[in-house]
Design a protein around this motif. Sequence first.
Motif, PDB file in Angstrom:
ATOM      1  N   UNK A  43     -36.934   3.100  22.236  1.00 19.08           N
ATOM      2  CA  UNK A  43     -35.883   2.106  21.988  1.00 19.08           C
ATOM      3  C   UNK A  43     -36.313   0.733  22.504  1.00 19.08           C
ATOM      4  N   UNK A  44     -36.933   0.711  23.690  1.00 19.89           N
ATOM      5  CA  UNK A  44     -37.390  -0.562  24.263  1.00 19.89           C
ATOM      6  C   UNK A  44     -38.465  -1.201  23.388  1.00 19.89           C
ATOM      7  N   UNK A  45     -39.419  -0.394  22.934  1.00 23.25           N
ATOM      8  CA  UNK A  45     -40.484  -0.917  22.066  1.00 23.25           C
ATOM      9  C   UNK A  45     -39.886  -1.471  20.781  1.00 23.25           C
ATOM     10  N   UNK A  46     -38.938  -0.737  20.172  1.00 23.51           N
ATOM     11  CA  UNK A  46     -38.286  -1.223  18.948  1.00 23.51           C
ATOM     12  C   UNK A  46     -37.580  -2.555  19.211  1.00 23.51           C
ATOM     13  N   UNK A  47     -36.868  -2.637  20.335  1.00 18.85           N
ATOM     14  CA  UNK A  47     -36.175  -3.881  20.682  1.00 18.85           C
ATOM     15  C   UNK A  47     -37.139  -5.036  20.853  1.00 18.85           C
ATOM     16  N   UNK A  48     -38.247  -4.786  21.559  1.00 20.94           N
ATOM     17  CA  UNK A  48     -39.244  -5.843  21.766  1.00 20.94           C
ATOM     18  C   UNK A  48     -39.914  -6.257  20.456  1.00 20.94           C
ATOM     19  N   UNK A  49     -40.126  -5.296  19.571  1.00 23.09           N
ATOM     20  CA  UNK A  49     -40.704  -5.629  18.261  1.00 23.09           C
ATOM     21  C   UNK A  49     -39.785  -6.597  17.523  1.00 23.09           C
ATOM     22  N   UNK A  50     -38.486  -6.324  17.524  1.00 22.74           N
ATOM     23  CA  UNK A  50     -37.541  -7.223  16.852  1.00 22.74           C
ATOM     24  C   UNK A  50     -37.513  -8.597  17.510  1.00 22.74           C
ATOM     25  N   UNK A  51     -37.504  -8.632  18.832  1.00 23.80           N
ATOM     26  CA  UNK A  51     -37.452  -9.919  19.546  1.00 23.80           C
ATOM     27  C   UNK A  51     -38.732 -10.720  19.310  1.00 23.80           C
ATOM     28  N   UNK A  52     -39.883 -10.082  19.498  1.00 21.90           N
ATOM     29  CA  UNK A  52     -41.149 -10.802  19.417  1.00 21.90           C
ATOM     30  C   UNK A  52     -41.499 -11.217  17.986  1.00 21.90           C
ATOM     31  N   UNK A  53     -41.238 -10.337  17.018  1.00 27.56           N
ATOM     32  CA  UNK A  53     -41.573 -10.703  15.632  1.00 27.56           C
ATOM     33  C   UNK A  53     -40.638 -11.774  15.096  1.00 27.56           C
ATOM     34  N   UNK A  54     -39.379 -11.769  15.530  1.00 34.46           N
ATOM     35  CA  UNK A  54     -38.477 -12.833  15.085  1.00 34.46           C
ATOM     36  C   UNK A  54     -38.860 -14.161  15.730  1.00 34.46           C
ATOM     37  N   UNK A  59     -32.555  -7.496  21.639  1.00 36.12           N
ATOM     38  CA  UNK A  59     -32.147  -7.659  23.034  1.00 36.12           C
ATOM     39  C   UNK A  59     -31.171  -6.563  23.444  1.00 36.12           C
ATOM     40  N   UNK A  60     -30.222  -6.256  22.572  1.00 31.81           N
ATOM     41  CA  UNK A  60     -29.243  -5.200  22.859  1.00 31.81           C
ATOM     42  C   UNK A  60     -29.939  -3.850  23.024  1.00 31.81           C
ATOM     43  N   UNK A  61     -30.922  -3.571  22.174  1.00 31.42           N
ATOM     44  CA  UNK A  61     -31.677  -2.321  22.289  1.00 31.42           C
ATOM     45  C   UNK A  61     -32.404  -2.238  23.633  1.00 31.42           C
ATOM     46  N   UNK A  62     -32.913  -3.357  24.111  1.00 28.80           N
ATOM     47  CA  UNK A  62     -33.606  -3.365  25.410  1.00 28.80           C
ATOM     48  C   UNK A  62     -32.644  -3.086  26.561  1.00 28.80           C
ATOM     49  N   UNK A  63     -31.431  -3.604  26.468  1.00 28.85           N
ATOM     50  CA  UNK A  63     -30.419  -3.287  27.483  1.00 28.85           C
ATOM     51  C   UNK A  63     -30.126  -1.781  27.478  1.00 28.85           C
ATOM     52  N   UNK A  64     -29.945  -1.219  26.282  1.00 26.63           N
ATOM     53  CA  UNK A  64     -29.656   0.215  26.173  1.00 26.63           C
ATOM     54  C   UNK A  64     -30.821   1.047  26.707  1.00 26.63           C
ATOM     55  N   UNK A  65     -32.045   0.658  26.364  1.00 25.10           N
ATOM     56  CA  UNK A  65     -33.221   1.398  26.816  1.00 25.10           C
ATOM     57  C   UNK A  65     -33.330   1.386  28.337  1.00 25.10           C
ATOM     58  N   UNK A  66     -33.025   0.245  28.945  1.00 27.42           N
ATOM     59  CA  UNK A  66     -33.089   0.144  30.405  1.00 27.42           C
ATOM     60  C   UNK A  66     -32.053   1.054  31.058  1.00 27.42           C
ATOM     61  N   UNK A  67     -30.850   1.094  30.477  1.00 30.40           N
ATOM     62  CA  UNK A  67     -29.797   1.981  31.004  1.00 30.40           C
ATOM     63  C   UNK A  67     -30.228   3.439  30.927  1.00 30.40           C
ATOM     64  N   UNK A 105     -24.196  -2.503  28.004  1.00 34.84           N
ATOM     65  CA  UNK A 105     -24.855  -2.773  26.722  1.00 34.84           C
ATOM     66  C   UNK A 105     -23.832  -3.037  25.629  1.00 34.84           C
ATOM     67  N   UNK A 106     -22.757  -2.276  25.617  1.00 29.60           N
ATOM     68  CA  UNK A 106     -21.673  -2.518  24.655  1.00 29.60           C
ATOM     69  C   UNK A 106     -21.083  -3.906  24.868  1.00 29.60           C
ATOM     70  N   UNK A 107     -20.898  -4.288  26.114  1.00 30.76           N
ATOM     71  CA  UNK A 107     -20.402  -5.621  26.463  1.00 30.76           C
ATOM     72  C   UNK A 107     -21.370  -6.697  25.960  1.00 30.76           C
ATOM     73  N   UNK A 108     -22.681  -6.473  26.139  1.00 32.95           N
ATOM     74  CA  UNK A 108     -23.702  -7.402  25.648  1.00 32.95           C
ATOM     75  C   UNK A 108     -23.557  -7.590  24.144  1.00 32.95           C
ATOM     76  N   UNK A 109     -23.415  -6.480  23.433  1.00 35.90           N
ATOM     77  CA  UNK A 109     -23.307  -6.535  21.975  1.00 35.90           C
ATOM     78  C   UNK A 109     -22.065  -7.316  21.545  1.00 35.90           C
ATOM     79  N   UNK A 110     -20.965  -7.107  22.234  1.00 36.05           N
ATOM     80  CA  UNK A 110     -19.725  -7.838  21.917  1.00 36.05           C
ATOM     81  C   UNK A 110     -19.911  -9.332  22.175  1.00 36.05           C
ATOM     82  N   UNK A 111     -20.543  -9.678  23.295  1.00 38.32           N
ATOM     83  CA  UNK A 111     -20.818 -11.092  23.610  1.00 38.32           C
ATOM     84  C   UNK A 111     -21.673 -11.714  22.512  1.00 38.32           C
TER      85      UNK A 111
END
Length: 198
Positions: free
Chosen positions: A96-107, A146-154, A166-172
């Motif tokens: 999940x963390x790798x997927x999140x970082x891929x989205x952040x870095x490629x964007x 970013x949201x995926x990285x929060x979830x992965x850390x949890x 993480x749910x709070x992050x997504x709502x924000x």
Amino acid sequence: MGALSSIVNASTPSLYISLLSIAFNPIAWNIVARNEYRKKTITRALGSPYHGCYFLAILIFTFGLVRDHLYQCALLDQPRVPLLPKPFATLVPILIFVAGQVFVLTSTYALGITGTFLGDYFGILMDDRVEGFPFNVLRDPMYVGSTLCFAATALWYERPAGLLITLYVYIIYLIALRYEGPFTDMIYSNRSKVEKRE
């Protein structure tokens, strides 16, 4: 309520500091960027829209690191509860963390520094809308990543409270997008109107 208290320690200051830092970032950057669009405060102070955008990029990146650190501190103060069986407890958070970082870095790569860090509010507009990966998969890959990285850390730290954060992050992020999206569309719409008049 008893079940919730077994996974969330609501008495720790670190939890509330983390929640505040998570909300602070998108609120602050939206306020600063809108002020920049209307009054050019940073541009005038630094002498160039590019200098202003790079300065804001450094601030956003730095405060993002602080936010992530505060989130980690908050997690460590929360009850630990195994969430996934072995070996998934290690494998799933990593994926999940790798997927999140891929989205952040490629964007970030696709948009560049000025496209990523609110350059359009400084008058630094992109020629065309970015439609390649990851924007052909997600409308807002940076926020999703970013949201995926929060979830992965949890999941990595086995803190159920982190999944609630993480749910709070997504709502924000959803709230921030309701302000950012239309304002950015307005900036590009205004440019199109100017170009048509020329």
